[in-house]
Design an enzyme around this catalytic site. Sequence first.
Site, PDB file in Angstrom:
ATOM      1  N   ILE A  15       0.840  -1.205   0.000  1.00  0.00           N
ATOM      2  CA  ILE A  15       0.000   0.000   0.000  1.00  0.00           C
ATOM      3  C   ILE A  15       0.876   1.256   0.000  1.00  0.00           C
ATOM      4  CG2 ILE A  15      -1.915   1.197   1.143  1.00  0.00           C
ATOM      5  CD1 ILE A  15      -2.704  -1.556   2.325  1.00  0.00           C
ATOM      6  N   LEU A  36      13.064  -2.997   4.131  1.00  0.00           N
ATOM      7  CA  LEU A  36      12.975  -3.981   3.039  1.00  0.00           C
ATOM      8  C   LEU A  36      12.810  -5.407   3.568  1.00  0.00           C
ATOM      9  CD1 LEU A  36      15.540  -2.558   0.418  1.00  0.00           C
ATOM     10  CD2 LEU A  36      13.109  -2.031   0.697  1.00  0.00           C
ATOM     11  N   PHE A  75       3.047   3.077   7.362  1.00  0.00           N
ATOM     12  CA  PHE A  75       2.501   1.814   6.840  1.00  0.00           C
ATOM     13  C   PHE A  75       3.190   0.581   7.399  1.00  0.00           C
ATOM     14  CE2 PHE A  75       1.674   4.924   3.525  1.00  0.00           C
ATOM     15  CZ  PHE A  75       0.398   4.610   3.098  1.00  0.00           C
ATOM     16  N   ALA A  76       4.409   0.757   7.973  1.00  0.00           N
ATOM     17  CA  ALA A  76       5.240  -0.417   8.266  1.00  0.00           C
ATOM     18  C   ALA A  76       4.623  -1.261   9.375  1.00  0.00           C
ATOM     19  CB  ALA A  76       6.632   0.048   8.684  1.00  0.00           C
ATOM     20  N   TYR A 143      -3.003  -9.321  16.068  1.00  0.00           N
ATOM     21  CA  TYR A 143      -2.795  -8.359  14.978  1.00  0.00           C
ATOM     22  C   TYR A 143      -3.753  -7.176  15.146  1.00  0.00           C
ATOM     23  CZ  TYR A 143      -3.412  -6.121  10.480  1.00  0.00           C
ATOM     24  OH  TYR A 143      -3.548  -5.177   9.500  1.00  0.00           O
ATOM     25  N   PHE A 210     -11.681 -21.445   1.943  1.00  0.00           N
ATOM     26  CA  PHE A 210     -11.856 -21.688   3.383  1.00  0.00           C
ATOM     27  C   PHE A 210     -13.312 -21.500   3.804  1.00  0.00           C
ATOM     28  CE2 PHE A 210      -7.294 -19.977   3.672  1.00  0.00           C
ATOM     29  CZ  PHE A 210      -6.741 -21.249   3.699  1.00  0.00           C
ATOM     30  N   GLY A 286     -10.957 -17.531  12.927  1.00  0.00           N
ATOM     31  CA  GLY A 286     -10.939 -16.071  13.105  1.00  0.00           C
ATOM     32  C   GLY A 286     -11.496 -15.287  11.937  1.00  0.00           C
TER      33      GLY A 286
HETATM   34  N1  UDP Z   1      -9.648 -16.985   1.572  1.00  0.00           N
HETATM   35  C1  UDP Z   1      -9.764 -18.273   1.048  1.00  0.00           C
HETATM   36  N2  UDP Z   1      -8.619 -18.887   0.639  1.00  0.00           N
HETATM   37  C2  UDP Z   1      -7.386 -18.323   0.755  1.00  0.00           C
HETATM   38  C3  UDP Z   1      -7.279 -17.006   1.273  1.00  0.00           C
HETATM   39  C4  UDP Z   1      -8.447 -16.371   1.679  1.00  0.00           C
HETATM   40  O1  UDP Z   1     -10.849 -18.835   0.940  1.00  0.00           O
HETATM   41  O2  UDP Z   1      -6.379 -18.955   0.401  1.00  0.00           O
HETATM   42  C5  UDP Z   1     -10.857 -16.294   2.017  1.00  0.00           C
HETATM   43  C6  UDP Z   1     -10.819 -15.928   3.502  1.00  0.00           C
HETATM   44  O3  UDP Z   1     -11.366 -16.975   4.264  1.00  0.00           O
HETATM   45  C7  UDP Z   1     -11.654 -14.669   3.553  1.00  0.00           C
HETATM   46  C8  UDP Z   1     -11.463 -14.026   2.173  1.00  0.00           C
HETATM   47  O4  UDP Z   1     -10.939 -15.062   1.339  1.00  0.00           O
HETATM   48  O5  UDP Z   1     -13.016 -15.000   3.668  1.00  0.00           O
HETATM   49  C9  UDP Z   1     -10.478 -12.875   2.184  1.00  0.00           C
HETATM   50  O6  UDP Z   1      -9.311 -13.275   2.843  1.00  0.00           O
HETATM   51  P1  UDP Z   1      -7.977 -12.437   2.803  1.00  0.00           P
HETATM   52  O7  UDP Z   1      -6.925 -13.245   3.541  1.00  0.00           O
HETATM   53  O8  UDP Z   1      -7.687 -12.040   1.403  1.00  0.00           O
HETATM   54  O9  UDP Z   1      -8.322 -11.108   3.610  1.00  0.00           O
HETATM   55  P2  UDP Z   1      -8.902 -10.901   5.096  1.00  0.00           P
HETATM   56  O10 UDP Z   1     -10.367 -10.652   4.915  1.00  0.00           O
HETATM   57  O11 UDP Z   1      -8.605 -12.117   5.897  1.00  0.00           O
HETATM   58  O12 UDP Z   1      -8.164  -9.691   5.558  1.00  0.00           O
END
Ligand code: UDP
Length: 326
Positions: A15, A36, A75-76, A143, A210, A286
Site C-alpha cells: 500500500i 525492506l 505503513f510499516a 494483529y 476456506f 478467526g
Molecule cells: N480466503 C480463502 N482462501 C485463501 C485465502 C483467503 O478462501 O487462500 C478467504 C478468507 O477466508 C476470507 C477471504 O478469502 O473469507 C479474504 O481473505 P484475505 O486473507 O484475502 O483477507 P482478510 O479478509 O482475511 O483480511
Amino acid sequence: MKKSTFLVIGGAGYIGSHLVKALIEQQEQVVIIDNLSAGSASAVLGGELIVHDFDDREFLDNLFSSKHFDGVFHFASQIVVSESVKDPGKYYRANTAATLTLLEAMRDHKVGPLVFSSTAAVYGEPLYTPIDEQHPTNPLNPYGRSKLMVEHMLADFASAYNQKYIALRYFNAAGADPQARIGESHDPETHLIPLALQAISGKRPPLQLFGQDYATPDGTCIRDYIHVDDLASAHILAIHHLNNGGASGIFNLGSNHGYSVNEVIQTAARVTGKDVPLTYAPRRPGDPASLVADASLAKKTLGWQPKYTDLNQIIEHAWAWEQANS
Ligand code: UDP
C-alpha cells in the site's frame, strides 16, 4: 505553489508504494524509510529511499533534526493474522511498541501530522453491517489488538500533546497500479485475490477455499475489496485535511459493497479466461462471515471518492501485475 515534503514509513510495501507513486505524480517531495524486510526497493517509483528500521530513536532524531516534513504516513507493520496468534510478541513489538518510538520522536521534534494504517480487524465479529466507525471494537487476534492499541495511543497523544492524526481502517486492499509497475507481493501470501490469480498462472497450488458453511447467501465469506490506488488517494486527502486545520479522527476505507469468495473466484475466472484451480477446506479460524464498510464518513469529511468500484477492474489490474511480475 510550494511543494510539500512527506515521510512515508513502509513505503516499499504494497500500500505504501502506491501512496509514494501518487505523491510523486503530484510532484511532492518524498522520503521513504523501509527496512525492506517485506517491501522491495523496486516498488519505490521515486523519492529518496532510506533503507533502515524506523524503530530506532537515534536514527529518527537525526532524521527529524536534519529535514523538515509536512506530514508522516506510517505503513510499516506485520500483517499475518495467524502468525500474530502464535507469536504475539512480534506483533506488539513491531506494530505497537515501534509506533510509540515514532510518536515520541515526532512529539519531541514537533513533526506532524500523522496518517496511520489501521485495519477493519479492529472491529472483530460484526454486530451489524455495513460497519461504521461507531461500531464497537473487539479485535479477535493480536494483529487487530496491536493496531487498536496504536489508535488509543494516537488519541491520547493528540489530547496530551496536540499531535494531530488520522487512522485509516482499511477493509480488503486489492488491485494494482493500472500501468502494472507495482502491485501486491507478500511473502508469505495469504490474500485471496493474489492466491487465486497465482493458482491460475500455475505459480502456486490450487486455491484453498476456506469454508462454505457461513451464514451468507452462497455460504462463503463476504469481504469489501478496495483498490489500492483508492486507498492511496484517501491518505493524501487525510494529510491535506489535517494540514488545512481539520480535526484528528478515524475513518473506514472500503467500497460499501461486499463480494463473496465465490464471486471473487468467478470474477477471476472471467477476467483471466481460465478457471481458478480450487480445493475446498474448512473455515480459517478467526474469519468473520461478512465484513463490509460504511465509508460514508471518509467521503463526507475528506471528500474521498473511490475511482475503481468495479471488482472486474480491480482484478484486471491485479492480473496485469501478476503477468508483468512473473
Ligand atoms: N480466503 C480463502 N482462501 C485463501 C485465502 C483467503 O478462501 O487462500 C478467504 C478468507 O477466508 C476470507 C477471504 O478469502 O473469507 C479474504 O481473505 P484475505 O486473507 O484475502 O483477507 P482478510 O479478509 O482475511 O483480511
